[in-house]
Motif scaffolding. Structure first.
Motif, mmCIF file in Angstrom:
data_model
loop_
_atom_site.group_PDB
_atom_site.id
_atom_site.type_symbol
_atom_site.label_atom_id
_atom_site.label_comp_id
_atom_site.label_asym_id
_atom_site.label_seq_id
_atom_site.Cartn_x
_atom_site.Cartn_y
_atom_site.Cartn_z
ATOM 1 N N VAL A 341 64.022 -10.403 28.832
ATOM 2 C CA VAL A 341 63.170 -11.383 28.152
ATOM 3 C C VAL A 341 63.498 -11.441 26.667
ATOM 4 O O VAL A 341 63.577 -12.527 26.064
ATOM 5 N N VAL A 342 63.706 -10.261 26.055
ATOM 6 C CA VAL A 342 64.030 -10.221 24.631
ATOM 7 C C VAL A 342 65.338 -10.962 24.347
ATOM 8 O O VAL A 342 65.448 -11.709 23.369
ATOM 9 N N LEU A 343 66.328 -10.786 25.208
ATOM 10 C CA LEU A 343 67.610 -11.461 24.999
ATOM 11 C C LEU A 343 67.478 -12.966 25.155
ATOM 12 O O LEU A 343 68.102 -13.732 24.406
ATOM 13 N N VAL A 344 66.659 -13.422 26.106
ATOM 14 C CA VAL A 344 66.449 -14.858 26.277
ATOM 15 C C VAL A 344 65.798 -15.442 25.026
ATOM 16 O O VAL A 344 66.225 -16.484 24.495
ATOM 17 N N VAL A 345 64.769 -14.759 24.526
ATOM 18 C CA VAL A 345 64.101 -15.232 23.313
ATOM 19 C C VAL A 345 65.059 -15.197 22.126
ATOM 20 O O VAL A 345 65.088 -16.117 21.295
ATOM 21 N N LEU A 346 65.864 -14.140 22.051
ATOM 22 C CA LEU A 346 66.814 -14.017 20.948
ATOM 23 C C LEU A 346 67.851 -15.130 20.977
ATOM 24 O O LEU A 346 68.222 -15.677 19.932
ATOM 25 N N MET A 347 68.325 -15.479 22.161
ATOM 26 C CA MET A 347 69.321 -16.544 22.268
ATOM 27 C C MET A 347 68.750 -17.903 21.868
ATOM 28 O O MET A 347 69.484 -18.789 21.425
ATOM 29 N N ILE A 348 67.451 -18.050 22.005
ATOM 30 C CA ILE A 348 66.824 -19.325 21.643
ATOM 31 C C ILE A 348 66.608 -19.419 20.134
ATOM 32 O O ILE A 348 66.934 -20.434 19.505
ATOM 33 N N PHE A 349 66.071 -18.363 19.538
ATOM 34 C CA PHE A 349 65.658 -18.423 18.138
ATOM 35 C C PHE A 349 66.658 -17.790 17.177
ATOM 36 O O PHE A 349 66.671 -18.130 15.994
ATOM 37 N N ARG A 350 67.469 -16.861 17.640
ATOM 38 C CA ARG A 350 68.472 -16.238 16.761
ATOM 39 C C ARG A 350 69.690 -15.851 17.586
ATOM 40 O O ARG A 350 69.898 -14.674 17.901
ATOM 41 N N PRO A 351 70.492 -16.823 17.966
ATOM 42 C CA PRO A 351 71.618 -16.534 18.876
ATOM 43 C C PRO A 351 72.677 -15.626 18.285
ATOM 44 O O PRO A 351 73.467 -15.044 19.022
ATOM 45 N N GLN A 352 72.716 -15.478 16.959
ATOM 46 C CA GLN A 352 73.729 -14.627 16.342
ATOM 47 C C GLN A 352 73.329 -13.159 16.327
ATOM 48 O O GLN A 352 74.111 -12.317 15.898
ATOM 49 N N GLY A 353 72.122 -12.800 16.807
ATOM 50 C CA GLY A 353 71.686 -11.419 16.843
ATOM 51 C C GLY A 353 70.933 -11.020 15.587
ATOM 52 O O GLY A 353 70.753 -11.817 14.656
ATOM 53 N N LEU A 354 70.470 -9.766 15.560
ATOM 54 C CA LEU A 354 69.688 -9.297 14.415
ATOM 55 C C LEU A 354 70.522 -9.253 13.143
ATOM 56 O O LEU A 354 70.046 -9.618 12.065
ATOM 57 N N LEU A 355 71.761 -8.784 13.240
ATOM 58 C CA LEU A 355 72.658 -8.720 12.080
ATOM 59 C C LEU A 355 73.946 -9.454 12.420
ATOM 60 O O LEU A 355 74.890 -8.858 12.942
ATOM 61 N N PRO A 356 74.010 -10.739 12.158
ATOM 62 C CA PRO A 356 75.209 -11.494 12.536
ATOM 63 C C PRO A 356 76.412 -11.087 11.718
ATOM 64 O O PRO A 356 76.298 -10.529 10.617
ATOM 65 N N ALA A 357 77.586 -11.351 12.272
ATOM 66 C CA ALA A 357 78.839 -11.058 11.572
ATOM 67 C C ALA A 357 78.981 -11.972 10.371
ATOM 68 O O ALA A 357 78.587 -13.136 10.399
ATOM 69 N N ARG A 358 79.545 -11.449 9.306
ATOM 70 C CA ARG A 358 79.742 -12.207 8.076
ATOM 71 C C ARG A 358 81.230 -12.348 7.796
ATOM 72 O O ARG A 358 82.010 -11.447 8.060
ATOM 73 N N ASN A 359 81.594 -13.475 7.218
ATOM 74 C CA ASN A 359 82.998 -13.731 6.899
ATOM 75 C C ASN A 359 83.183 -13.650 5.395
ATOM 76 O O ASN A 359 82.812 -14.561 4.662
ATOM 77 N N HIS A 360 83.689 -12.514 4.901
ATOM 78 C CA HIS A 360 83.891 -12.332 3.470
ATOM 79 C C HIS A 360 85.029 -13.190 2.941
ATOM 80 O O HIS A 360 85.160 -13.354 1.734
ATOM 81 N N LEU A 361 85.855 -13.748 3.819
ATOM 82 C CA LEU A 361 86.984 -14.552 3.360
ATOM 83 C C LEU A 361 86.499 -15.805 2.641
ATOM 84 O O LEU A 361 87.128 -16.274 1.697
ATOM 85 N N LEU A 362 85.347 -16.366 3.054
ATOM 86 C CA LEU A 362 84.838 -17.577 2.417
ATOM 87 C C LEU A 362 84.498 -17.336 0.953
ATOM 88 O O LEU A 362 84.745 -18.171 0.097
#
Length: 398
Positions: A341-362
């Motif tokens: 259930v937590v994963l379903v809710v997470l995919m709806i409201f925050r699909p990138q997860g609690l700490l999404p990956a960041r691109n320092h190249l930008l």
């Protein structure tokens, strides 16, 4: 004559500017978490290292401190801490495969099982193999599981998406069934009295409780994170990101995708085997009933929950997935339902997860663009920019 801003004007100043720019690039709607990220990105490198060292000491002393707010009443807190650490280590290895290279692996528990059996076969008195010190089984487990990762990857990494996921799921089940079929692996009977690291305290083995195991695992996690961080910033890490974003485009641009996917499989498998060897040593007993599909799904849930592609996210996700059943034992039987259930809710409201990956190249590209734009006329950068503009204008007129 002034040459404008010097792009090579000091490593620390450049790092601080890069961190500040990365902080500006973060979305302003991140709430408390976004504010913490912007504050952290604004610090200099030496300040970050000092804070990380203090944080590491507090993490190492967590079983000793035993904060009441996170204590586990029905489970020994040191054992709960070790479970969080070994889950975090396994999630860190799976994050290389799923988060970095973008390969869906549903049978990661197979590598975890191989690491357990390596530790058992070479340290348990129930095994007829040559016995070696337990600490030697840790690198041995990594080598053996990396070999099996390559063995699985060579014929299967030509597949993609759902097809690869099905093959890896079958691999995990094959390992569990082989443990029941091969006589040397002893099936349900398993192995008892698996070895542990040396050392005594007050006449008792140092590693008879979870605190020493937890500290050892945390130190291993730190070492693995440093190695993976260097890999991410190398050509291998850039190739993984290219494959994850668009494998066809990466192959078109000359990236040997098969080779780097095989690298990801081998490295992820090695870390999974290391986690399995630690688990076998702490528990002291293993059999083929500990390596089922739901366990593999929990590893994957940890990566998705924490943030696919983020090392710290994988660690946090692994710790949460392990901690919740130990803390709330009354709902432990419903953990798969709860995490689903937590994963379903997470995919709806925050699909990138609690700490999404960041691109320092930008941030680096924007810094370079700002430097070029702010250089006074007559500098080589401005001349080069002007020459490029004239060339583009001629092409347009043609």
């Amino acid at each position: 004559m002034s040459m404008g801003k010097d792009p090579l004007g000091g490593v620390h100043a450049e790092q601080q500017e890069d961190n500040a720019q990365a902080a500006e690039d973060q979305p302003r709607s991140g709430g408390v978490l976004g504010g913490v990220r912007r504050w952290w990105a604004g610090l200099e490198r030496w300040q970050q290292w000092i804070l990380l060292a203090v944080f590491l000491v507090l993490v190492l002393l967590l079983p000793v401190i035993n904060p009441p707010i996170i204590s586990t009443p029905d489970t020994d807190f040191s054992i709960a801490c070790f479970n969080m650490a070994r889950f975090a280590l396994a999630a860190l290895g799976l994050n290389v495969v799923v988060g970095q290279a973008g390969l869906l692996d549903l049978g990661y528990v197979g590598f975890f099982a191989i690491g357990c059996y390596v530790a058992a076969l070479w340290t348990s008195p129930d095994s007829s193999y040559v016995h070696i010190p337990y600490l030697f089984t840790l690198p041995l487990a990594m080598v053996v599981t990396a070999f099996f990762g390559i063995l699985l990857g060579v014929p299967t990494l030509r597949l993609r998406g759902d097809y690869l996921a099905i093959v890896t799921l079958g691999f995990g089940e094959i390992i569990r069934l082989l443990a029941n079929i091969v006589p040397a692996l002893k099936g349900n009977t398993g192995f008892q009295n698996i070895g542990m690291p040396p050392g005594t305290r007050d006449g008792k083995p140092l590693f008879e409780n979870g605190t020493a195991w937890y500290m050892l695992t945390v130190l291993i996690i730190v070492a693995v994170m440093l190695l993976l961080g260097n890999l991410e910033r190398s050509r291998v890490g850039r190739a993984w990101i290219a494959i994850r974003e668009d494998e066809d485009a990466a192959e078109t641009m000359g990236v040997p995708t098969f080779k780097y996917k095989l690298w990801a499989f081998a490295i992820g498998a090695a870390i999974g085997g290391l986690s399995g060897a630690l688990f076998a040593g702490q528990v002291g007993f293993i059999n083929n009933q500990r390596f089922d599909v739901p366990t593999s799904m929990l590893f994957l849930a940890a990566v998705v929950l924490g943030g696919s592609g983020n090392k710290f996210g994988a660690i946090i996700g692994g710790a949460i997935v392990s901690y919740v059943p130990d803390r709330f034992t009354g709902i432990a039987d419903y953990k798969y339902l709860i995490f689903g259930v937590v994963l379903v809710v997470l995919m709806i409201f925050r699909p990138q997860g609690l700490l999404p990956a960041r691109n320092h190249l930008l941030a680096a590209i924007r810094r370079l663009r700002d430097w070029v734009g702010s250089a006074p006329s007559g500098t080589p950068s401005t001349a080069a920019t002007g020459a490029t503009s004239v060339s583009l204008g001629k092409e347009k007129d043609r």
